[in-house]
Scaffold this motif. Structure first.
Motif, PDB file in Angstrom:
ATOM      1  N   PHE A  56       0.821  -1.203   0.000  1.00 40.73           N
ATOM      2  CA  PHE A  56       0.000   0.000   0.000  1.00 40.73           C
ATOM      3  C   PHE A  56       0.860   1.261   0.000  1.00 40.73           C
ATOM      4  CE2 PHE A  56      -2.191   3.341   2.468  1.00 40.73           C
ATOM      5  CZ  PHE A  56      -3.284   3.554   1.635  1.00 40.73           C
ATOM      6  N   THR A  57       1.881   1.302   0.866  1.00 36.64           N
ATOM      7  CA  THR A  57       2.726   2.494   0.950  1.00 36.64           C
ATOM      8  C   THR A  57       3.591   2.674  -0.291  1.00 36.64           C
ATOM      9  OG1 THR A  57       4.375   1.197   2.189  1.00 36.64           O
ATOM     10  CG2 THR A  57       2.790   2.505   3.462  1.00 36.64           C
ATOM     11  N   ASP A  58       3.920   1.588  -0.984  1.00 40.81           N
ATOM     12  CA  ASP A  58       4.702   1.703  -2.222  1.00 40.81           C
ATOM     13  C   ASP A  58       3.948   2.511  -3.275  1.00 40.81           C
ATOM     14  OD1 ASP A  58       6.863   0.395  -1.259  1.00 40.81           O
ATOM     15  OD2 ASP A  58       6.462  -1.521  -2.235  1.00 40.81           O
ATOM     16  N   THR A  59       2.634   2.539  -3.169  1.00 38.64           N
ATOM     17  CA  THR A  59       1.827   3.303  -4.130  1.00 38.64           C
ATOM     18  C   THR A  59       2.099   4.800  -4.004  1.00 38.64           C
ATOM     19  OG1 THR A  59       0.084   1.636  -3.920  1.00 38.64           O
ATOM     20  CG2 THR A  59      -0.527   3.740  -4.919  1.00 38.64           C
ATOM     21  N   PHE A  60       2.390   5.257  -2.782  1.00 40.43           N
ATOM     22  CA  PHE A  60       2.598   6.679  -2.531  1.00 40.43           C
ATOM     23  C   PHE A  60       4.072   7.074  -2.516  1.00 40.43           C
ATOM     24  CE2 PHE A  60      -1.312   5.280  -0.504  1.00 40.43           C
ATOM     25  CZ  PHE A  60      -2.237   6.172  -1.052  1.00 40.43           C
ATOM     26  N   LYS A  61       4.941   6.093  -2.253  1.00 39.66           N
ATOM     27  CA  LYS A  61       6.376   6.389  -2.189  1.00 39.66           C
ATOM     28  C   LYS A  61       7.134   5.286  -2.922  1.00 39.66           C
ATOM     29  CE  LYS A  61       9.856   8.008   1.113  1.00 39.66           C
ATOM     30  NZ  LYS A  61      10.221   8.120   2.553  1.00 39.66           N
ATOM     31  N   PRO A  62       7.094   5.301  -4.251  1.00 38.78           N
ATOM     32  CA  PRO A  62       7.658   4.188  -5.023  1.00 38.78           C
ATOM     33  C   PRO A  62       9.172   4.074  -4.945  1.00 38.78           C
ATOM     34  CG  PRO A  62       7.009   5.991  -6.467  1.00 38.78           C
ATOM     35  CD  PRO A  62       6.511   6.343  -5.102  1.00 38.78           C
ATOM     36  N   THR A  63       9.885   5.163  -4.599  1.00 36.56           N
ATOM     37  CA  THR A  63      11.345   5.099  -4.573  1.00 36.56           C
ATOM     38  C   THR A  63      11.869   4.317  -3.381  1.00 36.56           C
ATOM     39  OG1 THR A  63      11.402   7.236  -3.417  1.00 36.56           O
ATOM     40  CG2 THR A  63      11.605   7.264  -5.827  1.00 36.56           C
ATOM     41  N   SER A  64      11.147   4.273  -2.278  1.00 37.09           N
ATOM     42  CA  SER A  64      11.567   3.512  -1.104  1.00 37.09           C
ATOM     43  C   SER A  64      10.334   3.068  -0.328  1.00 37.09           C
ATOM     44  CB  SER A  64      12.480   4.348  -0.193  1.00 37.09           C
ATOM     45  OG  SER A  64      11.809   5.502   0.281  1.00 37.09           O
ATOM     46  N   SER A  65      10.406   1.854   0.229  1.00 36.25           N
ATOM     47  CA  SER A  65       9.255   1.290   0.931  1.00 36.25           C
ATOM     48  C   SER A  65       9.158   1.846   2.349  1.00 36.25           C
ATOM     49  CB  SER A  65       9.381  -0.232   0.973  1.00 36.25           C
ATOM     50  OG  SER A  65       9.413  -0.768  -0.334  1.00 36.25           O
ATOM     51  N   ALA A  66       8.033   1.552   2.992  1.00 33.69           N
ATOM     52  CA  ALA A  66       7.826   2.000   4.363  1.00 33.69           C
ATOM     53  C   ALA A  66       8.874   1.388   5.274  1.00 33.69           C
ATOM     54  CB  ALA A  66       6.435   1.590   4.836  1.00 33.69           C
ATOM     55  N   SER A  67       9.291   2.138   6.295  1.00 32.69           N
ATOM     56  CA  SER A  67      10.324   1.655   7.214  1.00 32.69           C
ATOM     57  C   SER A  67       9.802   1.420   8.618  1.00 32.69           C
ATOM     58  CB  SER A  67      11.487   2.638   7.270  1.00 32.69           C
ATOM     59  OG  SER A  67      11.050   3.923   7.699  1.00 32.69           O
ATOM     60  N   SER A  68       8.617   1.979   8.944  1.00 31.79           N
ATOM     61  CA  SER A  68       8.090   1.773  10.293  1.00 31.79           C
ATOM     62  C   SER A  68       6.591   2.020  10.329  1.00 31.79           C
ATOM     63  CB  SER A  68       8.793   2.693  11.294  1.00 31.79           C
ATOM     64  OG  SER A  68       8.476   4.050  11.039  1.00 31.79           O
ATOM     65  N   LEU A  69       5.959   1.471  11.365  1.00 32.73           N
ATOM     66  CA  LEU A  69       4.526   1.663  11.611  1.00 32.73           C
ATOM     67  C   LEU A  69       4.345   1.956  13.097  1.00 32.73           C
ATOM     68  CD1 LEU A  69       1.535   1.485  10.671  1.00 32.73           C
ATOM     69  CD2 LEU A  69       1.619  -0.930  11.327  1.00 32.73           C
ATOM     70  N   HIS A  70       3.656   3.070  13.416  1.00 32.76           N
ATOM     71  CA  HIS A  70       3.445   3.483  14.790  1.00 32.76           C
ATOM     72  C   HIS A  70       2.015   3.161  15.222  1.00 32.76           C
ATOM     73  CE1 HIS A  70       6.824   6.763  14.651  1.00 32.76           C
ATOM     74  NE2 HIS A  70       7.121   5.712  13.906  1.00 32.76           N
ATOM     75  N   THR A  71       1.867   2.509  16.371  1.00 31.82           N
ATOM     76  CA  THR A  71       0.556   2.327  16.988  1.00 31.82           C
ATOM     77  C   THR A  71       0.688   2.676  18.475  1.00 31.82           C
ATOM     78  OG1 THR A  71       0.825   0.013  17.690  1.00 31.82           O
ATOM     79  CG2 THR A  71       0.142   0.401  15.404  1.00 31.82           C
ATOM     80  N   ASN A  72      -0.419   2.691  19.174  1.00 32.52           N
ATOM     81  CA  ASN A  72      -0.376   3.032  20.604  1.00 32.52           C
ATOM     82  C   ASN A  72       0.322   1.970  21.439  1.00 32.52           C
ATOM     83  OD1 ASN A  72      -1.712   5.470  20.329  1.00 32.52           O
ATOM     84  ND2 ASN A  72      -3.739   4.542  20.572  1.00 32.52           N
ATOM     85  N   LYS A  73       0.310   0.722  20.982  1.00 35.87           N
ATOM     86  CA  LYS A  73       0.862  -0.374  21.782  1.00 35.87           C
ATOM     87  C   LYS A  73       2.162  -0.938  21.219  1.00 35.87           C
ATOM     88  CE  LYS A  73      -3.605  -1.927  23.597  1.00 35.87           C
ATOM     89  NZ  LYS A  73      -4.533  -3.082  23.751  1.00 35.87           N
ATOM     90  N   THR A  74       2.463  -0.669  19.950  1.00 34.10           N
ATOM     91  CA  THR A  74       3.660  -1.261  19.341  1.00 34.10           C
ATOM     92  C   THR A  74       4.353  -0.262  18.423  1.00 34.10           C
ATOM     93  OG1 THR A  74       2.474  -2.129  17.397  1.00 34.10           O
ATOM     94  CG2 THR A  74       2.631  -3.572  19.343  1.00 34.10           C
TER      95      THR A  74
END
Length: 456
Positions: A56-74
């Motif tokens: 999903f994130t590659d659709t918005f940032k094709p040059t580099s993939s997502a590196s992290s995901l922030h949630t309240n618990k993890t």
């Protein structure tokens, strides 16, 4: 004071989405998953979620993939070390009480988890595996690859100290020991004589008191090797020597002071075989090379030998090598010890400035941020601010300066220039920017001896 907000490792897994594209066979794409107590449904669900986020994130940032995901618990970190291979590490965050949450401290604690620090730890987990097992792609048999990964990470994950991680994990720098010209020349002559006498030793690294003096290995490889030595081999050997000293046996102390192999045959007089000698993979230079890894120690000196992997090691070879070391290494160690004893080291007081110097070109690191056995809360906060400043370097450019003043009268300064980074934390009440600039210049002059940059 900002409180550490990591309670532990929630999960860690490695997968290759191309290994299975059919519905019902999703488990085949998982090469390793921790913890093993998670059932297959949980594993498939977690891997599938990460795969979906990346796509999903590659659709918005094709040059580099997502590196992290922030949630309240993890906090979840992603790293693609090789084509089609993904490594994922999920950190479990401490739960925030309703009372604290009502005061608005939740955002403050969430910001305490710095992505650049834990992304560096995730990358280091791959490079350490690659050092001993090679790349994922080099193993063609899938079952063998899974077995190799399981053997390595089963132990490695237990050694991670996640709550203690900080900016030094980002640098993974090498601490060098600077010598005068004459003493350094003795080390270089010793290394040249060693490699000419034993042509099967193409590379050598020379350490003294865990500081690197000479290395014939490419810096990128030496960086990983140094982290392995400083976190595993050297501490374990120091513990052995300490136990030997505590027994107060003259024969034991004499044995510890003589030259010996700390990776290699432990007792050449009784050894009938060389035993299991580890191999490492080096990737710098012209290509990948597989080499035996042996360490010989005499007093404070440790000599790392990288021996051609296709050579058949024998007890006679190690006896010859031991004789060479005992004859030629003594005078070199003596010269280094004499020089080091003349160098005056000023201990840090509670009010002394703390600094970190890092050179990206040779990976040299010099730091005083961990000089305290029990650092104060203000120093811990300053180290976190340094990590925040470091994360902004891509936006600030190759040359720049950032200054932050904290509520407890600490000034944190970050300077970058010519692939060098210098960070200072000092406490100055009622100081102006001019005063702080003068203090930084003095620190550069006394600690870095002109190797950094100054204001004209």
């Amino acid at each position: 004071m900002v409180t550490q907000n990591i309670s532990g490792l929630k999960n860690f897994f490695i997968f290759n989405p191309t290994l299975s594209t059919k519905e019902g066979e999703e488990l085949q794409k998982i090469l390793y998953y921790y913890p093993i107590c998670d059932n297959t449904e949980v594993q498939i669900k977690n891997v599938g979620l990460v795969e979906g986020i990346i796509q999903f994130t590659d659709t918005f940032k094709p040059t580099s993939s997502a590196s992290s995901l922030h949630t309240n618990k993890t906090r979840q970190l992603y790293f693609q070390p090789e084509k089609n291979y993904w490594m994922v590490m999920t950190l479990r965050l401490n739960q925030i009480s309703k009372e604290r949450n009502a005061t608005g401290d939740a955002e403050e604690l969430e910001d305490d988890i710095q992505d650049n620090v834990y992304e560096a730890m995730l990358k280091q987990a791959y490079y350490m595996y690659r050092l001993f097992w090679g790349t994922f792609q080099s193993v063609k048999d899938l079952s063998t690859l899974k077995m190799n990964i399981e053997i390595f990470y089963r132990t490695y994950l237990q050694s991670l100290k996640l709550p203690q991680a900080d900016i030094l994990n980002v640098f993974c720098g090498i601490q060098y020991l600077p010598l005068d010209k004459q003493t350094f020349l003795k080390v270089q002559c010793f290394v040249n004589l060693l490699e000419s006498t034993f042509p099967i030793v193409p590379h050598t690294a020379f350490f003294y008191n865990e500081h690197l003096i000479w290395s014939g290995v490419e810096p990128s490889d030496m960086q990983v090797i140094y982290q392995y030595l400083s976190t595993s081999v050297f501490p374990a050997n120091l513990e052995t020597e300490t136990q030997g000293s505590s027994r107060n046996s003259s024969s034991t102390l004499s044995a510890l002071q003589r030259g010996r192999f700390i990776i290699g045959p432990s007792n050449l007089k009784l050894a009938k075989t060389v035993g299991k000698i580890p191999k490492v993979y080096l990737f710098g230079g012209s290509g990948t090379s597989e080499l035996y890894f042996v360490i010989y120690k005499m007093s404070g000196a440790s000599v790392c030998l990288f021996i051609k992997g296709d050579y058949e090691l024998t007890v006679d070879f190690f006896k010859e090598l031991n004789e060479f070391m005992n004859f030629n290494l003594v005078s070199v160690v003596s010269s280094i010890t004499e020089y080091s004893s003349r160098e005056v080291v000023t201990p840090c007081s509670e009010t002394s400035p703390r600094f970190i110097y890092f050179n990206k070109l040779n990976l040299a690191l010099k730091s005083t941020v961990h000089s305290d056995i029990k650092p104060s809360a203000a120093i811990k906060d300053s180290v976190k601010i340094i990590a925040d400043i470091n994360s902004l370097i891509p936006f600030l450019g190759s040359t720049g300066e950032s200054i932050v003043k904290t509520m407890n009268d600490y000034w944190v300064i970050g300077k970058t220039s010519n692939s060098r980074e210098f960070y200072i934390a000092l406490q100055q009440k009622n100081a102006s920017l001019i005063d702080i600039s003068e203090e930084v210049s003095k620190l550069c002059e006394t600690e870095l001896k002109g190797i950094f940059f100054h204001s004209a």
